[in-house]
Write a protein that holds these residues in place. Structure first.
Motif, mmCIF file in Angstrom:
data_model
loop_
_atom_site.group_PDB
_atom_site.id
_atom_site.type_symbol
_atom_site.label_atom_id
_atom_site.label_comp_id
_atom_site.label_asym_id
_atom_site.label_seq_id
_atom_site.Cartn_x
_atom_site.Cartn_y
_atom_site.Cartn_z
ATOM 1 N N PRO A 61 0.822 -1.231 0.000
ATOM 2 C CA PRO A 61 0.000 0.000 0.000
ATOM 3 C C PRO A 61 0.848 1.270 0.000
ATOM 4 O O PRO A 61 0.430 2.296 -0.544
ATOM 5 N N ASN A 62 2.026 1.233 0.626
ATOM 6 C CA ASN A 62 2.915 2.395 0.631
ATOM 7 C C ASN A 62 3.848 2.286 -0.582
ATOM 8 O O ASN A 62 4.668 1.380 -0.669
ATOM 9 N N PRO A 63 3.748 3.193 -1.545
ATOM 10 C CA PRO A 63 4.542 3.076 -2.779
ATOM 11 C C PRO A 63 6.044 3.180 -2.546
ATOM 12 O O PRO A 63 6.828 2.774 -3.408
ATOM 13 N N ASP A 64 6.478 3.737 -1.385
ATOM 14 C CA ASP A 64 7.915 3.843 -1.103
ATOM 15 C C ASP A 64 8.517 2.525 -0.623
ATOM 16 O O ASP A 64 9.736 2.348 -0.645
ATOM 17 N N ASN A 65 7.670 1.609 -0.167
ATOM 18 C CA ASN A 65 8.173 0.338 0.361
ATOM 19 C C ASN A 65 8.618 -0.590 -0.770
ATOM 20 O O ASN A 65 8.033 -0.590 -1.853
ATOM 21 N N PHE A 66 9.644 -1.371 -0.485
ATOM 22 C CA PHE A 66 10.138 -2.365 -1.443
ATOM 23 C C PHE A 66 9.712 -3.750 -0.962
ATOM 24 O O PHE A 66 10.008 -4.139 0.176
ATOM 25 N N VAL A 67 9.047 -4.496 -1.841
ATOM 26 C CA VAL A 67 8.568 -5.835 -1.514
ATOM 27 C C VAL A 67 9.167 -6.814 -2.519
ATOM 28 O O VAL A 67 9.112 -6.580 -3.723
ATOM 29 N N CYS A 68 9.744 -7.912 -2.008
ATOM 30 C CA CYS A 68 10.442 -8.861 -2.885
ATOM 31 C C CYS A 68 10.060 -10.303 -2.525
ATOM 32 O O CYS A 68 9.692 -10.604 -1.384
ATOM 33 N N ALA A 69 10.226 -11.196 -3.521
ATOM 34 C CA ALA A 69 9.999 -12.628 -3.309
ATOM 35 C C ALA A 69 11.032 -13.413 -4.097
ATOM 36 O O ALA A 69 11.447 -12.996 -5.184
ATOM 37 N N GLY A 70 11.451 -14.523 -3.536
ATOM 38 C CA GLY A 70 12.430 -15.366 -4.228
ATOM 39 C C GLY A 70 12.511 -16.737 -3.584
ATOM 40 O O GLY A 70 12.021 -16.950 -2.471
ATOM 41 N N ILE A 103 13.992 -23.070 -0.579
ATOM 42 C CA ILE A 103 13.504 -22.289 0.557
ATOM 43 C C ILE A 103 12.907 -20.987 0.047
ATOM 44 O O ILE A 103 13.616 -20.138 -0.510
ATOM 45 N N GLY A 104 11.593 -20.853 0.205
ATOM 46 C CA GLY A 104 10.915 -19.630 -0.196
ATOM 47 C C GLY A 104 11.230 -18.508 0.771
ATOM 48 O O GLY A 104 11.360 -18.718 1.981
ATOM 49 N N CYS A 105 11.334 -17.287 0.228
ATOM 50 C CA CYS A 105 11.756 -16.151 1.060
ATOM 51 C C CYS A 105 11.007 -14.890 0.611
ATOM 52 O O CYS A 105 10.884 -14.625 -0.596
ATOM 53 N N LEU A 106 10.502 -14.128 1.576
ATOM 54 C CA LEU A 106 9.822 -12.863 1.307
ATOM 55 C C LEU A 106 10.549 -11.746 2.038
ATOM 56 O O LEU A 106 11.113 -11.951 3.118
ATOM 57 N N LEU A 107 10.482 -10.533 1.463
ATOM 58 C CA LEU A 107 11.263 -9.424 2.018
ATOM 59 C C LEU A 107 10.465 -8.134 1.892
ATOM 60 O O LEU A 107 9.757 -7.915 0.901
ATOM 61 N N ARG A 108 10.586 -7.301 2.906
ATOM 62 C CA ARG A 108 9.914 -6.002 2.900
ATOM 63 C C ARG A 108 10.855 -4.958 3.485
ATOM 64 O O ARG A 108 11.294 -5.084 4.628
ATOM 65 N N THR A 110 12.383 -6.359 7.004
ATOM 66 C CA THR A 110 11.805 -7.590 7.542
ATOM 67 C C THR A 110 11.942 -8.690 6.500
ATOM 68 O O THR A 110 11.609 -8.492 5.331
ATOM 69 N N VAL A 111 12.458 -9.839 6.937
ATOM 70 C CA VAL A 111 12.612 -10.996 6.048
ATOM 71 C C VAL A 111 11.886 -12.177 6.684
ATOM 72 O O VAL A 111 12.030 -12.436 7.877
ATOM 73 N N ARG A 112 11.116 -12.881 5.863
ATOM 74 C CA ARG A 112 10.410 -14.065 6.362
ATOM 75 C C ARG A 112 10.673 -15.232 5.416
ATOM 76 O O ARG A 112 10.609 -15.086 4.195
ATOM 77 N N SER A 118 16.322 -16.619 7.128
ATOM 78 C CA SER A 118 15.756 -15.276 7.346
ATOM 79 C C SER A 118 16.803 -14.337 7.928
ATOM 80 O O SER A 118 16.965 -13.207 7.473
ATOM 81 N N GLN A 119 17.544 -14.816 8.932
ATOM 82 C CA GLN A 119 18.519 -13.965 9.602
ATOM 83 C C GLN A 119 19.671 -13.593 8.671
ATOM 84 O O GLN A 119 20.108 -12.446 8.610
ATOM 85 N N GLU A 120 20.169 -14.582 7.898
ATOM 86 C CA GLU A 120 21.294 -14.314 7.010
ATOM 87 C C GLU A 120 20.909 -13.351 5.890
ATOM 88 O O GLU A 120 21.653 -12.423 5.565
ATOM 89 N N ILE A 121 19.734 -13.530 5.295
ATOM 90 C CA ILE A 121 19.271 -12.629 4.233
ATOM 91 C C ILE A 121 19.089 -11.225 4.784
ATOM 92 O O ILE A 121 19.470 -10.233 4.154
ATOM 93 N N CYS A 122 18.540 -11.141 5.978
ATOM 94 C CA CYS A 122 18.343 -9.832 6.625
ATOM 95 C C CYS A 122 19.679 -9.148 6.875
ATOM 96 O O CYS A 122 19.849 -7.963 6.567
ATOM 97 N N ASP A 123 20.637 -9.877 7.402
ATOM 98 C CA ASP A 123 21.957 -9.298 7.687
ATOM 99 C C ASP A 123 22.655 -8.848 6.411
ATOM 100 O O ASP A 123 23.251 -7.765 6.363
ATOM 101 N N LEU A 124 22.578 -9.674 5.367
ATOM 102 C CA LEU A 124 23.271 -9.353 4.118
ATOM 103 C C LEU A 124 22.740 -8.076 3.487
ATOM 104 O O LEU A 124 23.512 -7.208 3.062
ATOM 105 N N LEU A 125 21.404 -7.962 3.403
ATOM 106 C CA LEU A 125 20.843 -6.783 2.736
ATOM 107 C C LEU A 125 20.968 -5.538 3.609
ATOM 108 O O LEU A 125 21.279 -4.445 3.105
ATOM 109 N N ALA A 126 20.746 -5.675 4.911
ATOM 110 C CA ALA A 126 20.880 -4.512 5.804
ATOM 111 C C ALA A 126 22.293 -3.946 5.736
ATOM 112 O O ALA A 126 22.498 -2.728 5.799
ATOM 113 N N ASP A 127 23.263 -4.819 5.577
ATOM 114 C CA ASP A 127 24.660 -4.399 5.492
ATOM 115 C C ASP A 127 24.926 -3.494 4.294
ATOM 116 O O ASP A 127 25.898 -2.735 4.277
ATOM 117 N N GLN A 128 24.068 -3.563 3.287
ATOM 118 C CA GLN A 128 24.241 -2.730 2.096
ATOM 119 C C GLN A 128 23.830 -1.276 2.335
ATOM 120 O O GLN A 128 24.181 -0.388 1.563
#
Length: 946
Positions: free
Chosen positions: A889-898, A907-912, A925-927, A934-944
């Motif tokens: 709903p918020n156009p500034d938010n980034f939503v991803c799936a992979g 392993i399915g993964c969702l990201l916001r 937030t990674v689920r 979830s934790q590794e994907i969150c750490d990797l992207l946040a680090d960017q």
């Protein structure tokens, strides 16, 4: 634990609900500790607990253990429950014992005694609970304690059917633990005759047991053949109403049918004509039923029907004795090649590979050639494409070899890199095996090098040289063809090796044409010299000295090359030695001596093809024996490093016994000739090994300060660029990934005016990463010449999810000072993402389902540098997931799936990613279905963004 919650234990239900409603890990632990304290006080209290209360508290302990918490009490109470006559209490006791009790426990004797009491009971429920516990524990102690009781129950005439069924499976479990405990003699016949039992459940369980016993001692259990055929016949000829209780979607007893067919594959076709005829009737009936219209459109019906069909075809192939059945099986499989189900196409191709090796069905398989070629080119799944390549290889013979080889060559240009090396081997083997005109063979191998030079192993180019040397009729054509191939601007190094060897031996056969005169040949080869590795340069120097003998008119041009400082003072000791000694040979030796020392290589003795040996190693048991014969390698210095031992360490007989160092007078060279700092006076040895080379090393006398540029973070969201750079080296990277496979090309560049010697690279992985991410790395030359750049290829396979990334350790010597560099490889887990398209409804439904504490990870962090949504979008898109625009709903938010692809799982993964422009903060937030992911994907992207 649905089985126990329905038993009226309200306290357990409330406890489980409390745990599920906990909002944090801390609150869960607090609730569990409170419950443990309560249970402990109940067990230690003065009041005697009844069976229901013990059961309830033991259930709670079991649930707490399954949540991952250690339980150090309650074991005795669980053992006490074993003596209860109530089913639910005994069941919970056995469940607790099976899950928590270690075989080294002090209670094991009490447990074994309780189990023995139940085994002597007449109550079938108690008997089954006891045997289930024995099978679940499955220890050697259990096998020793009950190795007699269980077989006795199995064959006893008064044992109930449900107990026999459990006894057979329990005995199978114990047999896998301790194979010595199975009784023989009179027991054998009694176990075999369980195949005649009236109860289909007993027969199904007994078939699994007998199959395991047969594999250990086939002769003793040979009597099962006729009984298995008889039982199979009754099933196959039955209608789905005859075996109503054991019919699955209109298919009578499919699991038992599959087990019986597998059991029969342990033996050759039955000797008894009656049994053999009955078996063939069964197999024919199964093939006939495959042609019938399906009785149901549900997938379960087709799965059950096809399971029996494929196992029957496996038995037909195993027996390999009935031409009619083999051809019919082939025709049936051919119908599956165009089926929309990927698994069916794969299984059909796999089975047809085996049919292609039978003399009875080979021609039938060939009729499907066009469809198989189409599968190789058009299939979406790489494993199916691989299977199509295997089948083309298996069905190839003299009549279709040229067509199949050409199709494989055409496909090779776009084939997945994971199967290219094997395809190259197969094309090379087929071209040699079915070549009637060896000019065609030469064309094929040179095309292989041109199309897939990186994947052409040494064995392949050795082999083409051996064949050319052994066949006079193809030598002139080979020289002409390789000369033309070398004129291509981008010429692979393997082509240079082949060209150098063949022109050095047979360049005189094309020297009459002005377009390929001796000088033109020499200039063409030497134009490639500075682009090649030291090993190839060593080979070319040997070619040049051969030219001195073949073409005396260009002797001066060749001597100038030998005299060059880059050769006589090369950092590679082998190049120094060859240049120095070849120069002296060309100056001192008479024409007769030159002709003797540099005479044409002799024919190679016949031995098994090393190419075939390599393919056998890759595909054990799938390559026919004795296909090709061959001689030793033309490059002994290289070949002696290989396991196939295609060459001895002895020097080739091309070097005359009279051509000794003393005869040539090389021990006292003229004063005006330069000498190399390496060992001289070893000309015969060098010539004997003239087409190989070993890396050397040199030391320079200058110093440096290594300012470096290295930021591994930036490669989390990109695949190409400069990975590392300092004053000495620059390492570039180019990566590509497909599903769970990755390929990284590293470009090692020497920025200095001096060679880097002892250049070595190794990969190290922290913890258990090496087993989760398998890396294969091609070795590099030990010398990186001044200003040169070398390619190194790494192949990686993600076996299961992991954290961190492997490192590459680089060491070399510059200015007499050892240097070491360690860099992280761009192989983080997000590289194995497959982007996944989802609509908003699907995304948020999945998002909600992955809302558990162990499924999500979250980070809130400040934007650094200041927030730039365009830059953030670029990073998110480069991370590997699918950016889903218009979902949030918020156009500034980034939503991803992979989906992360690993060999073991997907392993399915969702990201916001939610930016807060006002606060200059991000919330990520990674689920996923796995907490560590979830934790590794969150750490990797946040680090960017930090």
């Amino acid at each position: 634990m649905p089985a126990v919650r329905g038993d009226g234990m309200r306290g357990l239900s409330v406890f489980i609900s409390d745990i599920r409603n906990c909002k944090s890990k801390e609150s869960e632990i607090k609730r569990i500790n409170k419950e443990l304290a309560n249970i402990r006080s109940k067990f230690k209290g003065d009041r005697t607990l009844d069976g229901y209360q013990k059961k309830k508290y033991v259930c709670k302990l079991l649930f707490i253990f399954l949540l991952g918490h250690d339980i150090d009490f309650g074991h005795m109470e669980a053992v006490n429950l074993l003596s209860s006559n109530k089913y639910s209490e005994k069941q919970i006791g056995y469940l607790f014992i099976s899950v928590l009790v270690n075989t080294n426990s002090d209670l094991i004797k009490l447990i074994i005694q309780s189990i023995k009491n139940d085994l002597q009971s007449r109550n079938p429920t108690h008997l089954n609970l006891a045997m289930q516990c024995i099978a679940n524990i499955g220890s050697k102690e259990m096998a020793e304690a009950f190795g007699y009781d269980i077989p006795k129950l199995l064959v006893s005439g008064d044992t109930m059917d449900v107990v026999k069924q459990s006894a057979a499976l329990c005995l199978l479990r114990l047999f896998r633990t301790s194979q010595e405990m199975i009784p023989s003699g009179e027991w054998t016949s009694r176990i075999i005759h369980l195949l005649n039992d009236q109860h289909m459940g007993v027969v199904t369980a007994a078939t699994s047991l007998i199959d395991a016993l047969v594999k250990k001692n086939p002769d003793e259990y040979k009597g099962c053949i006729s009984l298995a055929v008889s039982r199979l016949s009754r099933i196959v000829t039955a209608s789905y109403t005859d075996l109503q209780d054991y019919t699955y979607y209109f298919v009578p007893a499919p699991w038992l049918s599959v087990k019986l067919l597998r059991l029969l594959q342990n033996y050759s076709p039955p000797d008894d004509p009656g049994v053999r005829g009955r078996l063939n009737e069964c197999l024919e009936t199964i093939l006939n039923k495959a042609q019938e219209a399906p009785k149901s459109k549900k997938v379960q019906h087709s799965n059950a029907k096809n399971a029996v069909l494929f196992e029957a075809i496996s038995l037909i192939i195993h027996n390999d004795s009935e031409p009619n059945l083999l051809v019919r099986a082939c025709n049936q499989l051919g119908q599956f090649l165009s089926n929309r189900e990927t698994n069916l196409r794969y299984l059909a191709l796999e089975s047809m590979c085996l049919l292609a090796t039978s003399e009875f069905s080979h021609e039938a398989v060939k009729k499907h050639q066009e469809v198989v070629i189409l599968s190789m080119k058009m299939e979406k799944d790489v494993s199916v494409r691989q299977q199509a390549v295997d089948l083309l290889y298996a069905m190839c013979d003299k009549s279709n070899a040229e067509e199949i080889v050409q199709e494989m060559l055409n496909y090779l240009e776009t084939a997945d890199y994971s199967i290219r090396e094997e395809m190259v081997l197969k094309v090379a083997i087929l071209a040699e095996k079915y070549a009637t005109d060896y000019t065609w063979y030469v064309d094929v191998i040179l095309n292989l090098i041109r199309i897939a030079g990186d994947y052409v192993s040494e064995e392949v180019w050795y082999r083409v040289i051996q064949i050319v040397i052994n066949r006079d009729d193809v030598q002139g054509y080979a020289a002409k063809t390789v000369f033309e191939a070398l004129q291509a601007p981008a010429c692979h190094e393997n082509m240079v090796k082949v060209g150098g060897y063949i022109l050095g031996e047979f360049g005189n056969l094309i020297a009459g044409d002005q377009r390929s005169s001796p000088l033109v040949q020499f200039q063409l080869l030497h134009s490639k010299y500075h682009l090649c590795s030291p090993m190839t340069r060593a080979l070319l120097l040997s070619t040049y000295v051969k030219f001195v003998n073949l073409f005396p008119e260009i002797k001066h041009n060749i001597q100038e090359v030998f005299k060059q400082h880059s050769n006589l003072r090369s950092a590679d000791a082998e190049l120094q030695q060859r240049a120095s000694e070849y120069l002296q040979l060309s100056v001192i030796a008479s024409t007769d001596v030159l002709a003797t020392v540099l005479e044409e290589m002799p024919a190679f003795p016949e031995r098994e093809s090393s190419i075939l040996a390599v393919l056998k190693k890759k595909k054990p048991g799938r390559v026919p024996e004795n296909e090709i014969r061959e001689g030793r390698s033309p490059n002994p210095a290289l070949a002696t490093n290989h396991n196939d031992s295609i060459v001895s360490h002895a020097k080739p007989s091309a070097v005359s016994a009279n051509a000794s160092a003393d005869l040539l007078g090389l021990s006292t060279p003229p004063a005006n000739q330069p000498t190399a700092p390496s060992n001289t006076g070893m000309l015969v040895d060098v010539l004997g090994d003239m087409y190989g080379g070993q890396g050397g090393q040199a030391q320079q006398n200058s110093s440096f300060t290594a300012a470096q540029s290295y930021n591994p973070k930036k490669f989390v969201c990109k695949n190409n660029g400069v990975l590392f750079e300092n004053d000495l080296v620059q390492i570039g990277v180019k990566s590509e990934f497909r599903q769970n496979l990755g390929r990284i090309a590293l470009f090692h560049g020497n920025k200095t005016p001096f060679p880097l010697v002892n250049y070595e690279t190794t990969v190290s992985s922290p913890g258990d990463l090496a087993s989760k991410l398998v890396i294969q790395m091609k070795p590099m030359d030990s010398v990186l010449e001044a200003g040169a750049q070398k390619l190194q290829v790494l192949n990686g396979e993600c076996v299961e999810d992991y954290i961190d990334a492997p490192s590459m350790n680089i060491s070399f010597i510059y200015n007499n000072v050892p240097q070491k560099i360690t860099i992280k490889l761009p192989l983080t887990i997000n590289k194995f993402f497959e982007p996944t398209e989802m609509n908003g409804e699907s995304f948020f439904a999945r998002w909600k389902n992955l809302g558990g504490d162990k499924q999500r990870a979250q980070k809130i962090f400040k934007a650094s540098p200041p927030m730039d949504l365009a830059s953030a979008r670029t990073k998110v898109m480069g991370f590997g997931m699918q950016l889903l625009d218009g979902i949030d709903p918020n156009p500034d938010n980034f939503v991803c799936a992979g989906i992360i692809h690993a060999r073991a799982a997907q392993i399915g993964c969702l990201l916001r990613l939610e930016p807060n422009k006002q606060a200059q903060m991000y919330r990520l937030t990674v689920r996923s279905s796995k907490e560590t992911v979830s934790q590794e994907i969150c750490d990797l992207l946040a680090d960017q963004f930090e």
